[in-house]
Write an enzyme that holds these catalytic residues in place. Structure first.
Site, PDB file in Angstrom:
ATOM      1  N   ASP A   1      -4.931  -6.830   5.907  1.00 52.34           N
ATOM      2  CA  ASP A   1      -6.553  -5.963   5.440  1.00 52.34           C
ATOM      3  C   ASP A   1      -7.321  -7.089   5.213  1.00 52.34           C
ATOM      4  OD1 ASP A   1      -8.040  -4.194   4.880  1.00 52.34           O
ATOM      5  OD2 ASP A   1      -7.127  -3.581   2.770  1.00 52.34           O
TER       6      ASP A   1
ATOM      7  N   ASP B   1      -2.979 -18.016   1.554  1.00 54.67           N
ATOM      8  CA  ASP B   1      -4.282 -18.678   1.184  1.00 54.67           C
ATOM      9  C   ASP B   1      -4.672 -19.826   1.989  1.00 54.67           C
ATOM     10  OD1 ASP B   1      -1.570 -19.867   0.590  1.00 54.67           O
ATOM     11  OD2 ASP B   1      -2.329 -20.675  -1.373  1.00 54.67           O
TER      12      ASP B   1
ATOM     13  N   ASP C   1     -10.385  -8.500   8.131  1.00 52.96           N
ATOM     14  CA  ASP C   1     -12.065  -8.537   7.768  1.00 52.96           C
ATOM     15  C   ASP C   1     -12.638  -9.836   7.855  1.00 52.96           C
ATOM     16  OD1 ASP C   1     -12.001  -5.837   7.286  1.00 52.96           O
ATOM     17  OD2 ASP C   1     -13.350  -5.963   5.843  1.00 52.96           O
TER      18      ASP C   1
ATOM     19  N   TYR D   1       0.710  -1.211  -0.036  1.00 55.45           N
ATOM     20  CA  TYR D   1       0.099  -0.012   0.082  1.00 55.45           C
ATOM     21  C   TYR D   1       0.808   1.163  -0.097  1.00 55.45           C
ATOM     22  CZ  TYR D   1      -4.040  -3.091   1.136  1.00 55.45           C
ATOM     23  OH  TYR D   1      -4.884  -3.965   1.227  1.00 55.45           O
TER      24      TYR D   1
END
Ligand code: NAD
Length: 357
Positions: free
Chosen positions: A248, A224, A252, A143
């Site tokens: 991130d 993964d 969530d 990012y």
């Protein structure tokens, strides 16, 4: 009596309503556990744009720097959505994180026994309880890496770069190890070391640091696989530490195991005891001003502040117990189920405060 200075940023929408209830709970915890909170109220977000023309006034940043920790409600709302990007309320969020050097984001995924039925995961998989902490690197990685547009073989292309220095990895891994030490003593470092060079450096660095934490059991998992394991068998995790982008996504995923956005707390730390504590939800303009917002995510964020910034573990545990006890009888509309008393924001706050013992 210990005195803590907290900068309070109520923000917009439901922010003021949920923060007011949280302060009542903090004050009550202080009475019972023998500490005092001193609040410095400042503006950030849409309310700051209206009052001062910018989402993050300089005096707000200075007040945060001078305080022991920061409590934030939420910012944003449709009335500011047409403003240019750097003048929108959300620019205040990014600005304050950068200005305060908050590089570690802590997101607990915890299921309160009283709310077990709200989880989208089968009860047989959740087991008796679930309590995971995701530690996400917040100021590095893809990012913030080099990015751009280019042309390759005559077609348009774009790139973003995952970039980590060893000191950046060390400081976030330390947060993960320290957190595991305060909890179940298990740390899972998540990477993609089978593919990415930056992940191989991440893993090497975490392994080297583990020598300083012989009491913490370290494991590694590819991202993964971790995404799959969080749904298949979430109870295997205690603390997860990972990079900005992987964190991130995984935070969530992990947090939604609890099933309700109104219950999810978070903390952002700068290495020492200083931190910024906030619910993960937004300003919920659709229900603002109606007295129906769930204040529990903010109250639980304040409990994290007591624990992680001030070492007030007993008081933090008392707040969490009070939240669970309140849920046994009362529910705000977002988590309402038949058989419980439907209450508003203020009633839920008062109930939690009254149950602190
Ligand atoms: P949101 O989280 O505000 O709301 C999503 C849905 O969840 C809404 O239906 C809302 O009513 C409900 N909800 C959220 N918190 C609740 C609570 N405590 N109790 C009961 N219901 C709750 O997300 P959104 O609608 O996408 O965004 C609204 C505004 O908030 C936007 O301006 C957005 O930019 C901003 N936002 C701010 C933050 C922050 O301050 N950290 C985070 C996310 C979004």
């Amino acid at each position: 009596m210990e005195n803590y200075r907290i900068t309070v940023l109520k923000g917009d929408g439901i922010g003021p309503e949920i923060v007011d209830e949280t302060l009542k709970v903090l004050d009550r915890a202080g009475e019972v556990y023998g500490f005092r909170m001193q609040y410095d109220f400042r503006l950030m977000g849409g309310c700051a744009i209206d009052a001062a023309g910018v989402p993050l006034p300089a005096d707000t940043v200075e007040a945060c720097r001078q305080s022991d920790s920061v409590l934030l409600g939420a910012v944003g709302g449709p009335q500011w959505d047409t403003m240019p990007g750097h003048l929108r309320p959300e620019a205040g969020l990014l600005g304050i994180r950068g200005a305060l050097g908050l590089y570690a984001n802590l997101r607990p995924a915890k299921i309160f026994p009283a709310l077990k039925a709200a989880s989208p995961i089968k009860q047989s998989i959740i087991g008796d309880s679930l309590d995971i902490m995701v530690v996400r690197e917040l100021t590095g990685g893809i990012y913030f890496g080099e990015r751009g547009r280019c042309e390759k073989d005559g077609v348009r292309a774009a790139f973003d770069t995952e970039f980590y220095t060893v000191p950046e990895i060390v400081r976030i891994a330390k947060v993960g190890f320290e957190m595991a030490r305060k909890r179940g003593k298990k740390l899972c470092s998540v990477d993609k070391a089978n593919v990415l060079e930056s992940s191989r450096l991440w893993r090497e660095t975490v392994v080297a640091l583990s020598a300083d934490y012989p009491d913490v059991e370290l494991s590694h998992m590819y991202v993964d696989n971790c995404a799959m394991q969080l749904v298949r068998n979430p109870a295997q995790f205690d603390v997860i530490v990972t990079s900005n982008m992987f964190g991130d996504i995984l935070s969530d995923e992990a947090s939604m195991i609890s099933g309700s956005i109104g219950m999810l707390a978070s903390a952002s730390l700068a290495g020492g005891s200083f931190g910024l504590y906030e619910p993960i939800h937004g300003s919920a303009p659709d229900i603002a001003g109606r007295g129906v917002a769930n204040p529990l995510a903010t109250i639980l964020s304040a409990a994290m502040m007591l624990k992680y910034s001030f070492g007030l573990e007993a008081a933090a545990a008392a707040v969490e117990r009070a939240v669970n006890a309140a849920l046994e009888s009362a529910r705000t509309p977002d988590i309402f189920e038949e058989g419980y008393r439907k209450v508003g924001t203020a009633e839920m706050g008062a109930l939690v405060a009254s149950l602190i013992a």
